[in-house]
Design a protein around this motif. Structure first.
Motif, mmCIF file in Angstrom:
data_model
loop_
_atom_site.group_PDB
_atom_site.id
_atom_site.type_symbol
_atom_site.label_atom_id
_atom_site.label_comp_id
_atom_site.label_asym_id
_atom_site.label_seq_id
_atom_site.Cartn_x
_atom_site.Cartn_y
_atom_site.Cartn_z
ATOM 1 N N ARG A 84 22.409 41.030 -18.873
ATOM 2 C CA ARG A 84 24.432 40.138 -17.990
ATOM 3 C C ARG A 84 24.377 39.173 -17.529
ATOM 4 O O ARG A 84 25.024 39.023 -17.273
ATOM 5 C CB ARG A 84 24.806 41.656 -17.862
ATOM 6 N N GLN A 85 23.312 38.108 -17.897
ATOM 7 C CA GLN A 85 23.193 37.509 -17.236
ATOM 8 C C GLN A 85 23.295 36.409 -18.054
ATOM 9 O O GLN A 85 22.852 36.036 -19.036
ATOM 10 C CB GLN A 85 21.783 36.699 -16.281
ATOM 11 N N TYR A 117 7.954 32.452 -7.240
ATOM 12 C CA TYR A 117 8.641 32.975 -9.011
ATOM 13 C C TYR A 117 9.890 33.095 -8.711
ATOM 14 O O TYR A 117 10.570 33.385 -9.735
ATOM 15 C CB TYR A 117 8.704 34.549 -7.953
ATOM 16 N N GLU A 118 10.797 32.303 -7.630
ATOM 17 C CA GLU A 118 12.177 31.848 -8.257
ATOM 18 C C GLU A 118 12.439 31.108 -9.068
ATOM 19 O O GLU A 118 13.588 31.878 -9.899
ATOM 20 C CB GLU A 118 12.878 31.940 -7.127
ATOM 21 N N VAL A 119 11.889 30.005 -9.046
ATOM 22 C CA VAL A 119 11.684 29.241 -10.484
ATOM 23 C C VAL A 119 11.945 30.551 -12.438
ATOM 24 O O VAL A 119 12.494 30.166 -12.467
ATOM 25 C CB VAL A 119 11.007 28.504 -10.440
ATOM 26 N N VAL A 120 10.950 31.064 -11.182
ATOM 27 C CA VAL A 120 10.905 32.132 -13.173
ATOM 28 C C VAL A 120 11.742 32.702 -13.588
ATOM 29 O O VAL A 120 12.343 33.015 -14.480
ATOM 30 C CB VAL A 120 9.266 32.487 -12.802
ATOM 31 N N ARG A 121 12.287 33.439 -11.873
ATOM 32 C CA ARG A 121 13.559 34.907 -12.236
ATOM 33 C C ARG A 121 14.201 33.662 -12.252
ATOM 34 O O ARG A 121 14.655 34.379 -13.591
ATOM 35 C CB ARG A 121 13.807 34.908 -10.985
ATOM 36 N N LEU A 132 13.782 32.717 -16.560
ATOM 37 C CA LEU A 132 13.982 34.213 -17.691
ATOM 38 C C LEU A 132 14.733 35.036 -17.637
ATOM 39 O O LEU A 132 15.323 36.181 -18.194
ATOM 40 C CB LEU A 132 12.819 35.153 -17.020
ATOM 41 N N GLY A 133 16.139 34.887 -16.803
ATOM 42 C CA GLY A 133 17.158 34.703 -16.909
ATOM 43 C C GLY A 133 17.504 36.922 -16.402
ATOM 44 O O GLY A 133 18.376 36.890 -15.916
ATOM 45 N N HIS A 134 16.419 37.209 -14.526
ATOM 46 C CA HIS A 134 15.909 38.273 -14.034
ATOM 47 C C HIS A 134 17.085 38.138 -13.445
ATOM 48 O O HIS A 134 17.589 37.275 -12.667
ATOM 49 C CB HIS A 134 15.121 38.423 -12.867
ATOM 50 N N ALA A 135 17.990 38.918 -13.278
ATOM 51 C CA ALA A 135 18.713 40.118 -12.238
ATOM 52 C C ALA A 135 18.526 40.042 -11.019
ATOM 53 O O ALA A 135 19.229 39.721 -9.599
ATOM 54 C CB ALA A 135 19.704 40.741 -12.656
#
Length: 282
Positions: free
Chosen positions: A140-141, A226-230, A233-236
């Motif tokens: 749901r991102q 990690y924040e850029v990767v998050r 990748l659309g991790h909530a």
């Protein structure tokens, strides 16, 4: 109890896939359920880490990153075989989008030219945004990407010259099935992508691995990013990103650390030499 629950979930998944023949979305939900209740889930699986080791070799990275342009070049050689050429360009575009967006397979397979691609003009070239509403995404991102100029060029080439060959009549789907009325199934698209990658590079890569490859390549150059990767990748949750990728960039982090120590050593040597030059002769 947790192990029993996981075994029950696996049994349900097997029955659903091979006997009930459930649709792809239901099967993905069952697979996600199994992952959630698996007692030993702490991050990336050993199998996935093993496949990512292919990309410790810069030659393999180059083979994958340059595959789209190679496929287009191969397609242009297939004169008199328009459908084979169109399939190669279709696979080139699929790989290009996976490299730069890391989309999940279900979203990739269902891409609609009218709904998901938003065009505008800039002073120099066409700008295209790939936009996927949160209602269509697993976690749901909302997803939105401004496509790179080379990706836009490949998209326009495929849409103008090759897509009409693959679909009977006009189709709004980027990866249409034979009739053009429905998109290609995720399973079919996945198998095609895996086959073409292995044929032209010798690498074993399935579509979902692109998400991990992208994260690896970024973290190799930016340990701890990690924040850029998050976001990409659309991790909530950041917890999801760190759980999966913590430790993935250990070797590159150590390499960066060593390089900084070597730089410090060189600076110290230069300072010592400078002092010696300034020291008055007796």
């Amino acid at each position: 109890l947790s192990e029993d629950l996981h075994n029950l979930g696996v049994a349900m998944k097997v029955i659903a896939k091979h006997h009930v023949k459930v649709d792809t979305e239901t099967l993905e939900q069952l697979q996600d359920l199994c992952r959630r209740v698996r007692p030993d889930v702490t991050g990336m699986t050993d199998k996935t880490r093993g496949r990512l080791r292919q990309f410790d070799d810069d030659r393999n990275v180059a083979l994958l990153l340059h595959l789209p342009e190679r496929l287009v070049a191969e397609a242009k050689k297939l004169r008199g075989r328009p459908r084979d050429a169109a399939v190669l360009v279709q696979m080139a575009l699929a790989v290009e989008l996976l490299l730069f967006t890391e989309l999940r397979l279900k979203n990739l397979a269902s891409l609609d030219l009218e709904r998901h691609f938003h065009w505008q003009r800039s002073a120099r070239h066409a700008v295209c945004h790939l936009v996927i509403d949160q209602t269509e995404v697993k976690n749901r991102q909302h997803l939105e990407f401004e496509l790179m100029p080379d990706t836009v060029k490949l998209l326009k080439l495929y849409r103008g010259e090759y897509l009409p060959v693959l679909a009977r009549g006009r189709s709004a789907f980027l990866f249409p099935g034979r009739s053009g009325a429905q998109p290609k199934s995720p399973e079919n698209l996945s198998q095609q992508i895996k086959r073409v990658i292995h044929k032209y590079t010798g690498l074993t890569v399935h579509p979902h691995l692109f998400r991990h490859i992208g994260a690896k390549l970024y973290l190799d150059q930016n340990p701890g990013g990690y924040e850029v990767v998050r976001r990409v990748l659309g991790h909530a949750s950041m917890a999801t990103t760190t759980r999966i990728y913590t430790g993935l960039e250990t070797k590159s982090a150590a390499r960066h650390f060593d390089e900084e120590i070597l730089k410090a050593r060189k600076r110290a040597d230069n300072k010592c030499k400078a002092r010696l030059k300034r020291r008055p002769r007796p």
